[in-house]
Enzyme design. Structure first.
Site, PDB file in Angstrom:
ATOM      1  N   PRO A 174       0.822  -1.222   0.000  1.00 25.88           N
ATOM      2  CA  PRO A 174       0.000   0.000   0.000  1.00 25.88           C
ATOM      3  C   PRO A 174       0.852   1.268   0.000  1.00 25.88           C
ATOM      4  O   PRO A 174       1.958   1.288   0.544  1.00 25.88           O
ATOM      5  CB  PRO A 174      -0.807  -0.118   1.302  1.00 25.88           C
ATOM      6  CG  PRO A 174      -0.813  -1.574   1.629  1.00 25.88           C
ATOM      7  CD  PRO A 174       0.490  -2.128   1.107  1.00 25.88           C
ATOM      8  N   PHE A 175       0.283   2.298  -0.606  1.00 26.45           N
ATOM      9  CA  PHE A 175       0.881   3.643  -0.626  1.00 26.45           C
ATOM     10  C   PHE A 175       2.276   3.654  -1.245  1.00 26.45           C
ATOM     11  O   PHE A 175       3.133   4.434  -0.868  1.00 26.45           O
ATOM     12  CB  PHE A 175       0.886   4.253   0.794  1.00 26.45           C
ATOM     13  CG  PHE A 175      -0.475   4.214   1.431  1.00 26.45           C
ATOM     14  CD1 PHE A 175      -1.501   4.990   0.899  1.00 26.45           C
ATOM     15  CD2 PHE A 175      -0.747   3.373   2.496  1.00 26.45           C
ATOM     16  CE1 PHE A 175      -2.777   4.932   1.447  1.00 26.45           C
ATOM     17  CE2 PHE A 175      -2.020   3.317   3.046  1.00 26.45           C
ATOM     18  CZ  PHE A 175      -3.034   4.094   2.510  1.00 26.45           C
ATOM     19  N   ARG A 176       2.487   2.735  -2.182  1.00 24.66           N
ATOM     20  CA  ARG A 176       3.746   2.668  -2.937  1.00 24.66           C
ATOM     21  C   ARG A 176       4.960   2.379  -2.057  1.00 24.66           C
ATOM     22  O   ARG A 176       6.099   2.636  -2.438  1.00 24.66           O
ATOM     23  CB  ARG A 176       3.983   3.943  -3.766  1.00 24.66           C
ATOM     24  CG  ARG A 176       2.808   4.321  -4.621  1.00 24.66           C
ATOM     25  CD  ARG A 176       3.168   4.727  -6.026  1.00 24.66           C
ATOM     26  NE  ARG A 176       1.957   4.833  -6.843  1.00 24.66           N
ATOM     27  CZ  ARG A 176       1.558   3.906  -7.701  1.00 24.66           C
ATOM     28  NH1 ARG A 176       2.283   2.830  -7.907  1.00 24.66           N
ATOM     29  NH2 ARG A 176       0.452   4.061  -8.400  1.00 24.66           N
ATOM     30  N   LEU A 177       4.707   1.843  -0.857  1.00 24.21           N
ATOM     31  CA  LEU A 177       5.837   1.458   0.006  1.00 24.21           C
ATOM     32  C   LEU A 177       6.152  -0.010  -0.280  1.00 24.21           C
ATOM     33  O   LEU A 177       6.000  -0.885   0.570  1.00 24.21           O
ATOM     34  CB  LEU A 177       5.487   1.701   1.486  1.00 24.21           C
ATOM     35  CG  LEU A 177       5.207   3.171   1.796  1.00 24.21           C
ATOM     36  CD1 LEU A 177       4.803   3.360   3.250  1.00 24.21           C
ATOM     37  CD2 LEU A 177       6.442   4.019   1.488  1.00 24.21           C
ATOM     38  N   HIS A 178       6.529  -0.247  -1.513  1.00 26.77           N
ATOM     39  CA  HIS A 178       6.658  -1.613  -2.000  1.00 26.77           C
ATOM     40  C   HIS A 178       7.809  -2.349  -1.320  1.00 26.77           C
ATOM     41  O   HIS A 178       8.694  -1.735  -0.742  1.00 26.77           O
ATOM     42  CB  HIS A 178       6.894  -1.597  -3.524  1.00 26.77           C
ATOM     43  CG  HIS A 178       5.926  -0.731  -4.230  1.00 26.77           C
ATOM     44  ND1 HIS A 178       4.574  -0.944  -4.187  1.00 26.77           N
ATOM     45  CD2 HIS A 178       6.105   0.369  -5.006  1.00 26.77           C
ATOM     46  CE1 HIS A 178       3.965  -0.015  -4.894  1.00 26.77           C
ATOM     47  NE2 HIS A 178       4.867   0.804  -5.396  1.00 26.77           N
TER      48      HIS A 178
END
Ligand SMILES: Cc1cc2nc3c(=O)[nH]c(=O)nc-3n(C[C@H](O)[C@H](O)[C@H](O)COP(=O)(O)O)c2cc1C
Length: 197
Positions: A174-178
């Site tokens: 989520p939220f590009r906190l890959h």
């Protein structure tokens, strides 16, 4: 995370993700982008199909006189990228290619449908084609030439194995906190390392 992990570790992880992609991707879960470059560093990229994978590396087959074949003969450094949209996962693999043995290329070639084997003779992959008719004429010519008996593997057709030096697993969060894990090859095994997303 800086420990050394066994040589199989990233291959095992790849095999797990690949099996899951086989269940969820609508088409060609074995499709991968293959990047090659000229000796002076001009890149090109195209899709190919992964046909074998084990702890030696990743195998694909192609026309050895195609653009990729010519580039790989002059500069063996290459990169692969898998993107499984249904899983929101990416795997990147980098290393040098080596030719697949003639026996393995023969075995895979002979597992292909007869018309694909004729096509390998008829297609001068990546060279200019004056008309569709010209291709169909070559297919007809090779169909007649190999009307009786086996269609042998042409010398200009074979496999490459990319032997990984770097492996990166990317997973959507989520939220590009890959989540990203890079494995780098060392003499005693692979060194895993988390990367910022
Ligand atoms: C999903 C997909 C899979 C492909 N698989 C292969 C393959 O396994 N081998 C191959 O030579 N070309 C394959 N192609 C065609 C290549 O992308 C490319 O057009 C062709 O190999 C010529 O590339 P080159 O001019 O860079 O050598 C595939 C194309 C797609 C879209």
């Amino acid at each position: 995370m800086t420990d050394i992990t066994p040589f199989e570790a990233p291959f095992t992880r790849f095999a797990e993700w690949f099996a899951e992609a086989g269940q969820s991707e609508p088409n060609d879960p074995n499709a991968m982008a293959l990047a090659t470059a000229t000796p002076d560093g001009r890149p090109s990229v195209r899709m190919v199909l992964l046909k074998e994978m084990d702890s030696r590396g990743f195998v694909f087959y192609t026309n050895l006189e195609s653009l990729k074949g010519v580039q790989l003969s002059a500069n063996p450094h290459a990169a692969l990228c898998f993107h499984w949209k249904s899983l929101r996962r990416q795997v990147r693999v980098e290393g040098a290619v080596e030719p697949v043995s003639a026996e393995d290329s023969d075995a895979y070639f002979h597992s292909r449908p007869r018309l694909s084997r004729i096509g390998a003779w008829a297609s001068r992959q990546s060279r200019p084609l004056e008309s569709r008719f010209h291709l169909e004429k070559r297919v007809a010519e090779y169909t007649a030439r190999f009307a009786v008996g086996e269609v042998p593997r042409p010398d200009h057709w074979g496999g490459f194995r990319l032997v990984p030096e770097r492996f990166e697993f990317w997973e959507d969060r989520p939220f590009r906190l890959h989540d990203r894990i890079l494995y780098t090859r060392h003499d005693d095994g692979w060194r895993p390392q988390h990367l910022f997303p």
